[in-house]
Design a protein around this motif. Sequence first.
Motif, PDB file in Angstrom:
ATOM      1  N   ILE A  28      -4.939  14.314  98.267  1.00 17.15           N
ATOM      2  CA  ILE A  28      -3.600  14.188  97.675  1.00 17.15           C
ATOM      3  C   ILE A  28      -2.670  15.247  98.242  1.00 17.15           C
ATOM      4  CG2 ILE A  28      -2.261  14.278  95.530  1.00 17.15           C
ATOM      5  CD1 ILE A  28      -4.822  13.408  94.056  1.00 17.15           C
TER       6      ILE A  28
ATOM      7  N   ALA B  17      -1.785  14.358 101.969  1.00 12.87           N
ATOM      8  CA  ALA B  17      -0.964  13.150 102.065  1.00 12.87           C
ATOM      9  C   ALA B  17       0.459  13.410 101.567  1.00 12.87           C
ATOM     10  CB  ALA B  17      -1.612  12.017 101.266  1.00 12.87           C
ATOM     11  N   SER B  18       0.586  14.077 100.432  1.00 11.61           N
ATOM     12  CA  SER B  18       1.921  14.338  99.873  1.00 11.61           C
ATOM     13  C   SER B  18       2.721  15.267 100.772  1.00 11.61           C
ATOM     14  CB  SER B  18       1.803  14.935  98.466  1.00 11.61           C
ATOM     15  OG  SER B  18       1.088  16.161  98.473  1.00 11.61           O
TER      16      SER B  18
ATOM     17  N   LEU C  68      -4.724   9.729 102.969  1.00 10.35           N
ATOM     18  CA  LEU C  68      -4.320   8.721 101.993  1.00 10.35           C
ATOM     19  C   LEU C  68      -5.312   7.563 101.950  1.00 10.35           C
ATOM     20  CD1 LEU C  68      -2.206   7.773  99.970  1.00 10.35           C
ATOM     21  CD2 LEU C  68      -0.974   6.689 101.871  1.00 10.35           C
TER      22      LEU C  68
END
Length: 300
Positions: A43, A46-47, A196
């Motif tokens: 997470i 990806a963010s 992701l």
Amino acid sequence: MQSDVPPLKAWLLLGLLALIWGSSFLLIKKGLLGFSPDQLAAIRIASAGFFLLPFILRRFKTVRAHHWPKLISVGLVGSFIPAFLFAFAQTQLPSGVTGVLNTFTPLATLIIGVLIFKQTARSQQWIGVVIGLVGTVLLVTASANGDLEFNRFGLLIIAATICYGLNLNLIKHHIPDLGALTITGVSLFLVAPPALLYLLFATPFAEQVTVADNWFPLAAILVLGIVGTSLALIIFNTVVKMTDTTFTSSVTYLIPIVALILGILDGEPFYLQHGFGMAAILGGVWIANRRKKQPFNTQR
């Protein structure tokens, strides 16, 4: 021509940067309340990678064919692998101690630069490395009763700092023709899609994210990725442009202080051995970088 005295705005941004990076370790701790270490790392990457995309779109045209393998390596060694190492380490390490251990990065950078990239080092720098290693040993063996109890999870943080050190040397020696934001932004974006895909198809993230109790941990991880990685990078480069790398590298000394204070406020134990370890590592970094025009910077 830059003034010798940094402007007030630079000091304020430096303090903000220290708060952001210093709180990253507590955010990891909170994120682990709802997600597994591998999910947290995925997470986070990806963010961070997708958030930076609008800022680097124009910079893709400066990337040449020979840059892509190097940028993939930077993405893996400088962001992807350390994100997983930190997440797994903090399942068994207090966030404050993790923040202090991360300060070993400048020393790891120096060691790798000498051993692999054939840089020269002064005796003073090796003294700093030795002192820093002593501090590291104190931190990974600290216990409530004062006895030496080795915590192997501390080695994961040291491995992460070695990754950071290798990454900084790769950038310095093999990608000198690209800007810092281009290197970090593009390299992060390159590893964001795999992160992701792993998150969505190899973990039960879709089911977990619908659980209300997991919304706060998810928010903590998103803040870690977007603010602690992407926005912090933009702030860092802004401060470098306003002053120089010598001034900006002083954030190295502020991060562990913020991390420890936040950890203690969150109920984490603080032993005398932790204090000695922090003092030794910071002292080692200061000695190793003393009188250098461009000390190595610490990443998050």
